[in-house]
Scaffold this motif. Structure first.
Motif, PDB file in Angstrom:
ATOM      1  N   ARG A  29       1.517   2.227   9.540  1.00  0.00           N
ATOM      2  CA  ARG A  29       2.908   2.146   8.657  1.00  0.00           C
ATOM      3  C   ARG A  29       3.137   0.555   8.193  1.00  0.00           C
ATOM      4  NH1 ARG A  29       5.248  -1.048  12.880  1.00  0.00           N
ATOM      5  NH2 ARG A  29       4.769  -0.286  14.896  1.00  0.00           N
ATOM      6  N   LEU A  54       6.896  -8.541   5.362  1.00  0.00           N
ATOM      7  CA  LEU A  54       6.008  -7.503   5.143  1.00  0.00           C
ATOM      8  C   LEU A  54       5.226  -7.377   6.315  1.00  0.00           C
ATOM      9  CD1 LEU A  54       3.999  -6.163   2.014  1.00  0.00           C
ATOM     10  CD2 LEU A  54       2.928  -6.352   4.359  1.00  0.00           C
ATOM     11  N   GLN A  55       5.049  -6.259   7.135  1.00  0.00           N
ATOM     12  CA  GLN A  55       4.370  -6.391   8.157  1.00  0.00           C
ATOM     13  C   GLN A  55       3.704  -4.824   8.222  1.00  0.00           C
ATOM     14  OE1 GLN A  55       4.420  -8.582  11.347  1.00  0.00           O
ATOM     15  NE2 GLN A  55       4.564  -6.965  12.832  1.00  0.00           N
ATOM     16  N   LYS A  56       2.276  -4.548   8.311  1.00  0.00           N
ATOM     17  CA  LYS A  56       1.569  -3.669   8.397  1.00  0.00           C
ATOM     18  C   LYS A  56       1.582  -3.480   9.942  1.00  0.00           C
ATOM     19  CE  LYS A  56      -2.667  -1.369   9.191  1.00  0.00           C
ATOM     20  NZ  LYS A  56      -3.052  -1.844  10.101  1.00  0.00           N
ATOM     21  N   GLY A  57       1.931  -2.175  10.508  1.00  0.00           N
ATOM     22  CA  GLY A  57       1.990  -1.944  11.917  1.00  0.00           C
ATOM     23  C   GLY A  57       0.917  -0.807  12.235  1.00  0.00           C
ATOM     24  N   ASN A  58       0.461  -0.750  13.546  1.00  0.00           N
ATOM     25  CA  ASN A  58      -0.237   0.314  13.949  1.00  0.00           C
ATOM     26  C   ASN A  58      -1.910   0.227  13.498  1.00  0.00           C
ATOM     27  OD1 ASN A  58       1.298   1.295  15.530  1.00  0.00           O
ATOM     28  ND2 ASN A  58       2.010   3.218  14.454  1.00  0.00           N
ATOM     29  N   SER A  59      -2.594   0.712  14.274  1.00  0.00           N
ATOM     30  CA  SER A  59      -3.973   0.757  13.651  1.00  0.00           C
ATOM     31  C   SER A  59      -4.210   1.818  12.497  1.00  0.00           C
ATOM     32  CB  SER A  59      -4.878   1.469  15.021  1.00  0.00           C
ATOM     33  OG  SER A  59      -6.101   1.424  14.577  1.00  0.00           O
ATOM     34  N   GLY A  60      -5.266   1.767  11.869  1.00  0.00           N
ATOM     35  CA  GLY A  60      -5.354   2.578  10.583  1.00  0.00           C
ATOM     36  C   GLY A  60      -5.159   1.630   9.423  1.00  0.00           C
ATOM     37  N   TYR A  61      -5.399   2.147   8.272  1.00  0.00           N
ATOM     38  CA  TYR A  61      -5.369   1.267   7.285  1.00  0.00           C
ATOM     39  C   TYR A  61      -4.884   1.654   5.876  1.00  0.00           C
ATOM     40  CZ  TYR A  61      -9.029   4.495   5.764  1.00  0.00           C
ATOM     41  OH  TYR A  61      -9.527   5.540   5.130  1.00  0.00           O
ATOM     42  N   PHE A  62      -4.461   1.016   4.869  1.00  0.00           N
ATOM     43  CA  PHE A  62      -4.108   1.595   3.840  1.00  0.00           C
ATOM     44  C   PHE A  62      -5.007   0.939   2.532  1.00  0.00           C
ATOM     45  CE2 PHE A  62       0.095   0.794   5.755  1.00  0.00           C
ATOM     46  CZ  PHE A  62       0.679   2.050   5.285  1.00  0.00           C
ATOM     47  N   SER A  63      -5.312   1.700   1.696  1.00  0.00           N
ATOM     48  CA  SER A  63      -6.072   1.175   0.481  1.00  0.00           C
ATOM     49  C   SER A  63      -5.164   0.424  -0.353  1.00  0.00           C
ATOM     50  CB  SER A  63      -6.771   2.425  -0.144  1.00  0.00           C
ATOM     51  OG  SER A  63      -5.641   3.079  -0.769  1.00  0.00           O
ATOM     52  N   ILE A 119      -1.222   0.821  -1.089  1.00  0.00           N
ATOM     53  CA  ILE A 119      -0.153  -0.271  -0.912  1.00  0.00           C
ATOM     54  C   ILE A 119       0.684  -0.428  -2.345  1.00  0.00           C
ATOM     55  CG2 ILE A 119      -0.117  -2.882  -0.965  1.00  0.00           C
ATOM     56  CD1 ILE A 119      -1.324  -2.562   1.568  1.00  0.00           C
TER      57      ILE A 119
END
Lengths: 237, 270
Positions: free
Chosen positions: B221, B234-243, B247
């Motif tokens: 997320r 802004l903060q990306k949370g949790n493992s996993g990724y965005f390309s 984004i």
């Protein structure tokens, strides 16, 4: 990006600080590394995979990555109180999230991999330096990885996007002030960590992401070389 | 994580959520980028300087503003202080246990703090009583009442709304005493709405305002604090990724959703 903007230390907008990586800095650890960017120095040690205790914390499907980020009390000008804070708790978690997608933890059910990050000297970009050191330490420990992770802080000073902010730049007060954007990505370009504090439009933020990608490419090469060097050294011994 | 008495969305349900999303559908019939109904109830505590109850579907949080006079931080001697805390109450879900604050609640507090602080929504420089000695501290306290997913965005809406309703108490300088219940006008704010909006990735789908079940399935997320297209946190949370493409698309979705949210909140605060 044609601009009259001058960085305090004379660097170009896309120029990283002098940086250095070294693998195998803590003999006791299963894997360890140091990453230095300008005046910021981070070391990381990996212990594990080992059995997770207590037992109810075990995940039967995959291993757990557990990171702890800690700043030494004397790593900054005004002494910080030793021990965990809300900030360090968050950075520890962010670090886990940044690294986990690169690890094949499904090979270690019920196990835990501990990564301890220590900041010895801080001059901005400590979480990124910590992630860079930790990624190398994990590889050094022989934890199976899909990819490497590299991390850098890009930023906007007034209206100019620059890479690898120093503390002086983080405190930049003119115009729109500083916007700090730490980003971590895998070598294949997937973003595993992304934060921002400041003020920026989405279009310019995408430029910052691109600048981070290029910087991470350079950092990756240095991480790779440090890992290769450590293997060569062990062979010589 | 692990505990057997904690209800976690079963894998069959998770599978169905993923399958539905592949066709752009959700269990409750919403579009992928559609919020649940937002309901804001004002002034839920007379003792607070400003307070609201926010409901996003079945998710419910309370946000209250309290103010007190204290010493400023050495690096901002002429500015008020801001402090945001979030408490995940055990009454809001069987998953939340008693004890010291867990990471989830710390993260919510910190993300909301940064969105409000970085946007300079509160005019903290107007909250100085005596430079270097006395300034107002604004406390934003968030309590969860029912967790059906997306507590974070509910908390962010609540923080902005509660601040807009907040009044500054009178202060007796001679007696160094805050006269709670007597007010000296509205809390000084900029004309903006720095909502925190979180986008979740499930498979190749990007969705907004997940229910508890959807949140369980979320792979990663990203929370964006913004107002009128300007991003402040802004903060990306949790493992996993965005390309990189994901984004970029997320920013478009969030910008559009902010406009809708703004209208809904504005209408209820009038």
């Amino acid at each position: 990006m044609a601009t009259n903007f001058k960085r305090p230390d004379g660097r170009k907008v896309d120029e990283l600080r002098e940086f250095e990586a070294k693998v195998g800095v803590i003999p006791n650890a299963d894997g360890s590394a140091m990453y230095k960017s300008g005046e910021t120095i981070a070391i990381a040690a990996v212990y594990g995979p080992k059995k997770m205790h207590p037992q109810h914390s075990q995940d039967p499907e995959k291993g757990t990555l557990r990171c702890t980020y800690n700043m030494n009390s004397f790593s900054v000008s005004e002494r910080i109180r030793p021990g965990p804070s809300r900030r360090s708790t968050e950075i520890s978690k962010i670090t886990e999230w940044a690294l986990e997608p690169a690890l094949m933890l499904d090979r270690f059910p019920n196990m835990v991999v501990d990564v301890h990050i220590n900041i010895i000297q801080a001059d901005a970009g400590t979480r990124c330096a910590g992630i860079n050191a930790a990624a190398m330490a994990l590889a050094h420990a022989g934890i199976p990885m899909r990819d490497m992770v590299s991390s850098v802080s890009v930023g906007k000073l007034d209206k100019t996007i620059v890479v690898d902010l120093s503390k002086e730049e983080e405190d930049y007060e003119e115009g729109e002030g500083p916007t700090d954007i730490p980003i971590s990505m895998t070598h294949s370009g997937n973003i595993t960590h992304f934060q921002l504090d400041g003020k920026i439009e989405s279009k310019q933020l995408m430029e910052a992401v691109e600048l981070a990608r290029k910087a991470c490419e350079q950092i990756y090469e240095v991480q790779k070389k440090a890992l290769k060097d450590s293997i060569n050294m062990e062979e010589e011994e | 994580m692990g505990g057997e008495e904690i209800e976690i969305t079963p894998e069959v349900t998770a599978e169905r959520i993923r399958k539905y999303l592949e066709e752009g559908k959700r269990f409750d019939g919403r579009n992928t980028n559609e919020f649940r109904e937002v309901i804001i109830e004002r002034n839920i505590s007379k003792k607070a300087e400003g307070s609201v109850r926010v409901k996003l579907g079945k998710t419910e949080v309370l946000v209250g503003i309290k103010m007190d006079v204290s010493a400023p931080y050495p690096d901002s001697p002429n500015k008020g202080n801001l402090m945001v805390t979030a408490e995940f109450l055990p009454l809001s879900s069987s998953r939340i246990e008693l004890g010291p604050p867990k990471f989830d609640s710390i993260e919510v507090g910190r993300i909301i703090d940064r969105g409000i602080r970085e946007s300079k929504f509160i005019e903290l420089e107007k909250l100085c009583i005596k430079e270097g000695e006395k300034v107002w501290t604004v406390f934003i306290d968030i309590y969860t009442i029912n967790d059906d997913g997306n507590l974070l965005d509910a908390a962010g809406i609540g923080a902005v709304a509660a601040l807009k309703l907040a009044k500054v108490p009178k202060y007796d300088e001679e007696k160094a005493k805050v006269l709670y219940g007597e007010y000296n006008g509205d809390l000084p704010l900029k004309k903006m709405n720095p909502f925190a909006i979180t986008i979740h990735k499930i498979g190749s789908n990007l969705i907004l305002d997940p229910t508890r079940e959807e949140e369980d399935v979320s792979e990663t997320r990203m929370t964006v604090g913004s107002s009128e297209g300007i991003i402040y946190s802004l903060q990306k949370g949790n493992s996993g990724y965005f390309s990189v493409e994901e984004i970029e698309k997320s920013f478009e979705i969030i910008e559009k959703s902010w406009k809708e949210l703004f209208k809904k909140v504005e209408a209820q605060l009038k």
